[in-house]
Design an enzyme around this catalytic site. Sequence first.
Site, PDB file in Angstrom:
ATOM      1  CG  ASP A 181     121.545  43.336  37.296  1.00  0.00           C
ATOM      2  OD1 ASP A 181     122.757  43.413  37.000  1.00  0.00           O
ATOM      3  OD2 ASP A 181     120.660  42.954  36.509  1.00  0.00           O
TER       4      ASP A 181
ATOM      5  CG  ASP B  64     119.772  48.427  40.380  1.00  0.00           C
ATOM      6  OD1 ASP B  64     120.360  48.947  39.421  1.00  0.00           O
ATOM      7  OD2 ASP B  64     118.925  47.523  40.244  1.00  0.00           O
TER       8      ASP B  64
ATOM      9  CE  LYS C  72     115.458  47.577  32.549  1.00  0.00           C
ATOM     10  NZ  LYS C  72     116.717  46.872  32.429  1.00  0.00           N
TER      11      LYS C  72
ATOM     12  NE  ARG D 100     122.669  51.425  26.736  1.00  0.00           N
ATOM     13  CZ  ARG D 100     122.156  51.279  27.951  1.00  0.00           C
ATOM     14  NH1 ARG D 100     120.930  51.667  28.174  1.00  0.00           N
ATOM     15  NH2 ARG D 100     122.837  50.733  28.911  1.00  0.00           N
TER      16      ARG D 100
ATOM     17  CE  LYS E 251     109.357  51.318  26.770  1.00  0.00           C
ATOM     18  NZ  LYS E 251     109.635  50.361  25.701  1.00  0.00           N
TER      19      LYS E 251
ATOM     20  CB  CYS F 128     149.968  34.430  52.391  1.00  0.00           C
ATOM     21  SG  CYS F 128     151.465  33.456  52.430  1.00  0.00           S
TER      22      CYS F 128
HETATM   23  S1  IVH Z   1     112.833  51.048  26.663  1.00  0.00           S
HETATM   24  C1  IVH Z   1     114.029  55.292  25.988  1.00  0.00           C
HETATM   25  N1  IVH Z   1     111.841  48.619  27.008  1.00  0.00           N
HETATM   26  O1  IVH Z   1     116.769  48.125  29.555  1.00  0.00           O
HETATM   27  C2  IVH Z   1     113.693  53.969  26.591  1.00  0.00           C
HETATM   28  N2  IVH Z   1     114.133  48.957  27.455  1.00  0.00           N
HETATM   29  O2  IVH Z   1     117.762  49.741  31.705  1.00  0.00           O
HETATM   30  C3  IVH Z   1     114.733  52.974  26.331  1.00  0.00           C
HETATM   31  N3  IVH Z   1     115.313  46.938  28.111  1.00  0.00           N
HETATM   32  O3  IVH Z   1     118.707  50.190  27.489  1.00  0.00           O
HETATM   33  C4  IVH Z   1     114.484  51.615  26.726  1.00  0.00           C
HETATM   34  N4  IVH Z   1     113.619  45.573  27.994  1.00  0.00           N
HETATM   35  O4  IVH Z   1     118.423  47.700  26.846  1.00  0.00           O
HETATM   36  C5  IVH Z   1     112.931  49.397  27.077  1.00  0.00           C
HETATM   37  N5  IVH Z   1     110.856  46.524  27.225  1.00  0.00           N
HETATM   38  C6  IVH Z   1     111.929  47.300  27.288  1.00  0.00           C
HETATM   39  C7  IVH Z   1     113.180  46.797  27.674  1.00  0.00           C
HETATM   40  C8  IVH Z   1     114.256  47.666  27.751  1.00  0.00           C
HETATM   41  C9  IVH Z   1     114.908  45.676  28.257  1.00  0.00           C
HETATM   42  C10 IVH Z   1     116.689  47.412  28.357  1.00  0.00           C
HETATM   43  C11 IVH Z   1     117.236  48.321  27.290  1.00  0.00           C
HETATM   44  C12 IVH Z   1     117.577  49.585  28.003  1.00  0.00           C
HETATM   45  C13 IVH Z   1     117.757  49.114  29.406  1.00  0.00           C
HETATM   46  C14 IVH Z   1     117.571  50.220  30.411  1.00  0.00           C
END
Ligand code: IVH
Length: 682
Positions: free
Chosen positions: A40, A44, A125, A146, A298, A432
Amino acid sequence: MSDMFDMSEADAANRLMRLAKEIAKHNRLYHTQDAPEISDADYDALVRENNALEAQFPHLIRADSPNKLVGAAPAGHLTKITHAKPMLSLDNAFADEDVVDFVGRVRRFLNLADDAEVVLTAEPKIDGLSCSLRYEGGTLVMAATRGDGQVGEDVTANVRTIADIPQQIAGNIPDVFEVRGEVYMSKSDFDAINARAEAEGTKLFANPRNAAAGSLRQKDAKITAARPLRFLAHGWGEATSLPGETQFDVIKTIESWGLPVDPRFVRLNATSQVLAHYRSIEALRADLPFDIDGVVYKVDRLDWQARLGFVAKAPRWAIAHKFPAERAETTLESIDIQVGRTGKLTPVGRLKPVTVGGVVVSNVTLHNRDEIARLGVRPGDRVVVQRAGDVIPQIVETLTRDAERDAWAFPDHCPECGSEAVAEEGEVDVRCTGGLICPAQRVERLKHFVSRAALDIEGLGERTIVEFFGLGWLHSPADIFRLRQRRAEIVGREGWQDKSVDNLLAAIETKRAPDPARLVFALGIRHVGAVTAKDLLKAFGTVERVREVATGDGAMEELTQVDGVGPVVAEALVEFFHEAHNQEVWNDLLSEVTPPAFVANVRESVVSGKTVVFTGSLETMSRDEAKAQAESLGAKTAGSVSAKTDLLVAGPGAGSKLKKAQELGIEVIDEAAWAQIVANAG
Ligand code: IVH
């Protein structure tokens, strides 16, 4: 990246094109094939490089810019579903300052004072795959992955097997409410699944995320049911009304409806609190039951979220604060060279075993000559090894910097056969030049020939290939079909009994009329993958015709007219069929096997892509006919029942296979039901 600022426009355009391709490839590997090749952190880094270049040269932003896409297009086999509201991705923050900048951007966008309070929610996450659960009148009616953010895959039947996800939710539920969250597998369940796969000799998953993705995106929900998947809610999609005015309240309400929410979901109001919370989650990381790769923040107020909206693929009101990759120091003890099927020399670093992020690492890939030169690494050096919670560990830094010792010299001869090893112009890989003289290439080609995507000979695995090759029984693929002459010799060897030898020889016999596209793929011609092989057969009909075209006048023109065949592939084909020893191998093989002409349209049916086993006596047809029927419906047939079997057709007198299928929970039908499937096929 520092030299980026000196880049000419042409170089930047070129680099952006390469980055778009590279990132798209890794998206595909990660999202569609569940088989990532880079960490990852490296992914990134590619994205960051791309973004920095796009910022510097905005007029060069490509139509296929990675920023215009989310994830990768869904895999082909599940029904596609267009999301009522797109499923978005998240921007990343790596350093504390990135989080401070994020809050600053939010304030500026909303025109707030520099010290205005911006309340954020924070939660781990989760390293899983996002899923949208649609409830209508409180009943789960649909679930989708998704996919590319706009169109996902229908996984409703699969999701119904996940115990964490209620089929019904009660309370004051809006008419339509889509709960969004993460499907994941716990670390301990992942370990157990891989231990079982290892015992059964089936494919291991790279990490819990891939195990979860592979388990959820099954055509057959029974397989999903047998896998321990979990779910945590972290958002929502379409909703006829919202049960709250803040992120925190809505998520807490979703939790009260019976959907799991991570217990570490909190609301914080100052950036200092947010960063302290990040540190506390980071400290907990290793002890959490599932993999996480950061903390997501958020904006709590939903009216602010609405005003902030989205840019391209991610909301302005959320950000993922990623954890750094895990690293450890150790000694590089030696560098071994592995010689692959196409002669590529791959350096593998052997390490003094070291624990990185809870996993003992003793091997690292060093990729190629350039990578070794870039790292300046030599056996005996202290190195930093990185594991980014997934895929193959790698060396990121060499700590020993004494000028005393010479750089490690990449071999200029093949360690297996002594032939010269060279890099073609413009290529990083050293190969080779021994071709079929090289035992390593020969044995790798034989392994490829029998592999699952090629001839798929049951019971003839890599170990047996190596064993028989070592005995001098196998020189080229045709020898596989002559193994029956060695029956007595094989039976005499340890680990083989009459029965296992008979099974092996019978499995080989079933491939006397191999699928022509698989046969061409099995030859292991450079750049000719399974799809290209199929394209060639679609265009030319028979394997002989492919050879004729490739050796005929105007081969390049004729080959490049085939959809999916470019000059590189065409040249590889011409070269392959011109080589004298390849011609011998080919003629010899065709004296043993008779591939039929390509049948363009395999009929679509409920068994397409599945593995079917027939057992017991069949009344209206022979076993061979039944198998041919299955194959014409795009199914694979096998001689024995295993976890890979999807369907057992059992006639009277069925015995142990039936019992095993029942134990494994595999679907069992009788001959009449089979006839119905054949009749219903499109
Ligand atoms: S919010 C509009 N919250 O990470 C916001 N995503 O890198 C959408 N993910 O597609 C995502 N844990 O699959 C959100 N606590 C969390 C998350 C999370 C994992 C994943 C999710 C998203 C991806 C983005």
